[in-house]
Motif scaffolding. Sequence first.
Motif, PDB file in Angstrom:
ATOM      1  N   LEU A 190     -30.517  -4.466  80.605  1.00  0.00           N
ATOM      2  CA  LEU A 190     -31.118  -4.810  79.332  1.00  0.00           C
ATOM      3  C   LEU A 190     -32.243  -5.818  79.522  1.00  0.00           C
ATOM      4  O   LEU A 190     -33.274  -5.741  78.857  1.00  0.00           O
ATOM      5  CB  LEU A 190     -30.062  -5.330  78.363  1.00  0.00           C
ATOM      6  CG  LEU A 190     -29.034  -4.292  77.881  1.00  0.00           C
ATOM      7  CD1 LEU A 190     -27.935  -4.972  77.077  1.00  0.00           C
ATOM      8  CD2 LEU A 190     -29.691  -3.193  77.086  1.00  0.00           C
ATOM      9  N   LEU A 191     -32.029  -6.779  80.420  1.00  0.00           N
ATOM     10  CA  LEU A 191     -33.074  -7.763  80.673  1.00  0.00           C
ATOM     11  C   LEU A 191     -34.318  -7.085  81.229  1.00  0.00           C
ATOM     12  O   LEU A 191     -35.442  -7.418  80.830  1.00  0.00           O
ATOM     13  CB  LEU A 191     -32.575  -8.845  81.632  1.00  0.00           C
ATOM     14  CG  LEU A 191     -31.406  -9.698  81.124  1.00  0.00           C
ATOM     15  CD1 LEU A 191     -30.932 -10.658  82.211  1.00  0.00           C
ATOM     16  CD2 LEU A 191     -31.782 -10.452  79.863  1.00  0.00           C
ATOM     17  N   ASN A 192     -34.117  -6.116  82.136  1.00  0.00           N
ATOM     18  CA  ASN A 192     -35.244  -5.374  82.709  1.00  0.00           C
ATOM     19  C   ASN A 192     -35.966  -4.544  81.660  1.00  0.00           C
ATOM     20  O   ASN A 192     -37.136  -4.205  81.840  1.00  0.00           O
ATOM     21  CB  ASN A 192     -34.779  -4.471  83.846  1.00  0.00           C
ATOM     22  CG  ASN A 192     -34.383  -5.255  85.072  1.00  0.00           C
ATOM     23  OD1 ASN A 192     -34.790  -6.390  85.247  1.00  0.00           O
ATOM     24  ND2 ASN A 192     -33.577  -4.639  85.914  1.00  0.00           N
ATOM     25  N   GLU A 193     -35.302  -4.216  80.589  1.00  0.00           N
ATOM     26  CA  GLU A 193     -35.908  -3.426  79.516  1.00  0.00           C
ATOM     27  C   GLU A 193     -36.554  -4.306  78.447  1.00  0.00           C
ATOM     28  O   GLU A 193     -37.016  -3.809  77.421  1.00  0.00           O
ATOM     29  CB  GLU A 193     -34.862  -2.504  78.890  1.00  0.00           C
ATOM     30  CG  GLU A 193     -34.398  -1.424  79.850  1.00  0.00           C
ATOM     31  CD  GLU A 193     -33.350  -0.512  79.258  1.00  0.00           C
ATOM     32  OE1 GLU A 193     -33.158  -0.521  78.026  1.00  0.00           O
ATOM     33  OE2 GLU A 193     -32.708   0.196  80.042  1.00  0.00           O
ATOM     34  N   GLY A 194     -36.563  -5.625  78.662  1.00  0.00           N
ATOM     35  CA  GLY A 194     -37.283  -6.504  77.764  1.00  0.00           C
ATOM     36  C   GLY A 194     -36.462  -7.223  76.717  1.00  0.00           C
ATOM     37  O   GLY A 194     -37.011  -7.932  75.871  1.00  0.00           O
ATOM     38  N   PHE A 195     -35.159  -7.063  76.753  1.00  0.00           N
ATOM     39  CA  PHE A 195     -34.329  -7.787  75.792  1.00  0.00           C
ATOM     40  C   PHE A 195     -34.210  -9.252  76.234  1.00  0.00           C
ATOM     41  O   PHE A 195     -34.055  -9.538  77.421  1.00  0.00           O
ATOM     42  CB  PHE A 195     -32.939  -7.161  75.678  1.00  0.00           C
ATOM     43  CG  PHE A 195     -32.917  -5.844  74.974  1.00  0.00           C
ATOM     44  CD1 PHE A 195     -32.709  -5.780  73.601  1.00  0.00           C
ATOM     45  CD2 PHE A 195     -33.128  -4.662  75.674  1.00  0.00           C
ATOM     46  CE1 PHE A 195     -32.696  -4.571  72.948  1.00  0.00           C
ATOM     47  CE2 PHE A 195     -33.119  -3.438  75.023  1.00  0.00           C
ATOM     48  CZ  PHE A 195     -32.901  -3.394  73.653  1.00  0.00           C
ATOM     49  N   ALA A 196     -34.253 -10.147  75.283  1.00  0.00           N
ATOM     50  CA  ALA A 196     -34.096 -11.572  75.589  1.00  0.00           C
ATOM     51  C   ALA A 196     -32.652 -11.848  75.994  1.00  0.00           C
ATOM     52  O   ALA A 196     -31.714 -11.262  75.445  1.00  0.00           O
ATOM     53  CB  ALA A 196     -34.472 -12.406  74.371  1.00  0.00           C
ATOM     54  N   SER A 197     -32.473 -12.757  76.943  1.00  0.00           N
ATOM     55  CA  SER A 197     -31.125 -13.037  77.449  1.00  0.00           C
ATOM     56  C   SER A 197     -30.181 -13.500  76.345  1.00  0.00           C
ATOM     57  O   SER A 197     -28.988 -13.218  76.389  1.00  0.00           O
ATOM     58  CB  SER A 197     -31.171 -14.060  78.577  1.00  0.00           C
ATOM     59  OG  SER A 197     -31.706 -15.279  78.119  1.00  0.00           O
ATOM     60  N   GLU A 198     -30.700 -14.190  75.327  1.00  0.00           N
ATOM     61  CA  GLU A 198     -29.819 -14.632  74.235  1.00  0.00           C
ATOM     62  C   GLU A 198     -29.383 -13.482  73.335  1.00  0.00           C
ATOM     63  O   GLU A 198     -28.520 -13.651  72.479  1.00  0.00           O
ATOM     64  CB  GLU A 198     -30.441 -15.769  73.424  1.00  0.00           C
ATOM     65  CG  GLU A 198     -31.813 -15.508  72.867  1.00  0.00           C
ATOM     66  CD  GLU A 198     -32.951 -15.838  73.857  1.00  0.00           C
ATOM     67  OE1 GLU A 198     -34.092 -15.550  73.501  1.00  0.00           O
ATOM     68  OE2 GLU A 198     -32.691 -16.346  74.957  1.00  0.00           O
ATOM     69  N   GLN A 199     -29.944 -12.300  73.539  1.00  0.00           N
ATOM     70  CA  GLN A 199     -29.526 -11.108  72.788  1.00  0.00           C
ATOM     71  C   GLN A 199     -28.501 -10.271  73.551  1.00  0.00           C
ATOM     72  O   GLN A 199     -27.998  -9.295  73.016  1.00  0.00           O
ATOM     73  CB  GLN A 199     -30.736 -10.213  72.486  1.00  0.00           C
ATOM     74  CG  GLN A 199     -31.727 -10.812  71.522  1.00  0.00           C
ATOM     75  CD  GLN A 199     -32.892  -9.862  71.315  1.00  0.00           C
ATOM     76  OE1 GLN A 199     -33.624  -9.557  72.241  1.00  0.00           O
ATOM     77  NE2 GLN A 199     -33.034  -9.379  70.089  1.00  0.00           N
ATOM     78  N   VAL A 200     -28.209 -10.640  74.789  1.00  0.00           N
ATOM     79  CA  VAL A 200     -27.320  -9.854  75.641  1.00  0.00           C
ATOM     80  C   VAL A 200     -25.994 -10.582  75.770  1.00  0.00           C
ATOM     81  O   VAL A 200     -25.950 -11.759  76.132  1.00  0.00           O
ATOM     82  CB  VAL A 200     -27.949  -9.619  77.038  1.00  0.00           C
ATOM     83  CG1 VAL A 200     -27.000  -8.846  77.930  1.00  0.00           C
ATOM     84  CG2 VAL A 200     -29.290  -8.902  76.918  1.00  0.00           C
ATOM     85  N   PHE A 201     -24.907  -9.869  75.480  1.00  0.00           N
ATOM     86  CA  PHE A 201     -23.569 -10.444  75.559  1.00  0.00           C
ATOM     87  C   PHE A 201     -22.693  -9.564  76.434  1.00  0.00           C
ATOM     88  O   PHE A 201     -22.653  -8.350  76.261  1.00  0.00           O
ATOM     89  CB  PHE A 201     -22.935 -10.539  74.161  1.00  0.00           C
ATOM     90  CG  PHE A 201     -23.729 -11.380  73.220  1.00  0.00           C
ATOM     91  CD1 PHE A 201     -23.516 -12.748  73.168  1.00  0.00           C
ATOM     92  CD2 PHE A 201     -24.688 -10.813  72.403  1.00  0.00           C
ATOM     93  CE1 PHE A 201     -24.245 -13.535  72.306  1.00  0.00           C
ATOM     94  CE2 PHE A 201     -25.428 -11.594  71.530  1.00  0.00           C
ATOM     95  CZ  PHE A 201     -25.214 -12.957  71.490  1.00  0.00           C
ATOM     96  N   VAL A 202     -21.988 -10.165  77.362  1.00  0.00           N
ATOM     97  CA  VAL A 202     -21.015  -9.446  78.175  1.00  0.00           C
ATOM     98  C   VAL A 202     -19.684  -9.519  77.430  1.00  0.00           C
ATOM     99  O   VAL A 202     -19.169 -10.611  77.173  1.00  0.00           O
ATOM    100  CB  VAL A 202     -20.883 -10.065  79.582  1.00  0.00           C
ATOM    101  CG1 VAL A 202     -19.799  -9.344  80.383  1.00  0.00           C
ATOM    102  CG2 VAL A 202     -22.216 -10.004  80.313  1.00  0.00           C
TER     103      VAL A 202
END
Length: 183
Positions: A1-13
């Motif tokens: 997701l990060l490689n696709e341009g999503f901000a890290s604060e938008q990504v949750f494990v």
Amino acid sequence: LLNEGFASEQVFVTGNPVIDALLDVAHRNRGKLNGRVPEAALDGGRLILVTAHRRENLGVPLKNLCRALARIVSDFEDARILYPVHLNPKVRDVVFGLIGDQPRIHLVDPLPYEPFVEAMQRSYLIITDSGGVQEEGPALGKPILVFRSVTERPEGLISGGVKLVGTGLDRLYSETARLLDDP
């Protein structure tokens, strides 16, 4: 997701529901193998759980697996193999034909999920061509030897709990022997 341009604060494990379910079953799972496998398979030796059913492993690769398993029980007196054999006649004919009479190799019908989880829990190591087992085994702390040339589950390789050993007899044997010789 990060490689696709999503901000890290938008990504949750959030976890893996397959592993969450596995751990739930494993936590409350005991005695499910009783009556499903010969007692000799669980008699205190080191249990090697085997699954192999993929179409690309039919023929020579499956024969290599069987020959490697026979050699393992010949060379390691405490090794016990539990192999729930797929119902495909192309698998069963080869497996039962080559190792059906081997001492300490226990060929059984496919196991329902809960007994299979117990078999994974009780195993010393697992040899498999199953994608799901590549994911589940390491979650239970079991080393996995993948009887394939490629895998769709690279996270196991990266974490070190899974090793891709191919379908050749010598490599499968040597990697299994290495795990049996060096805890």
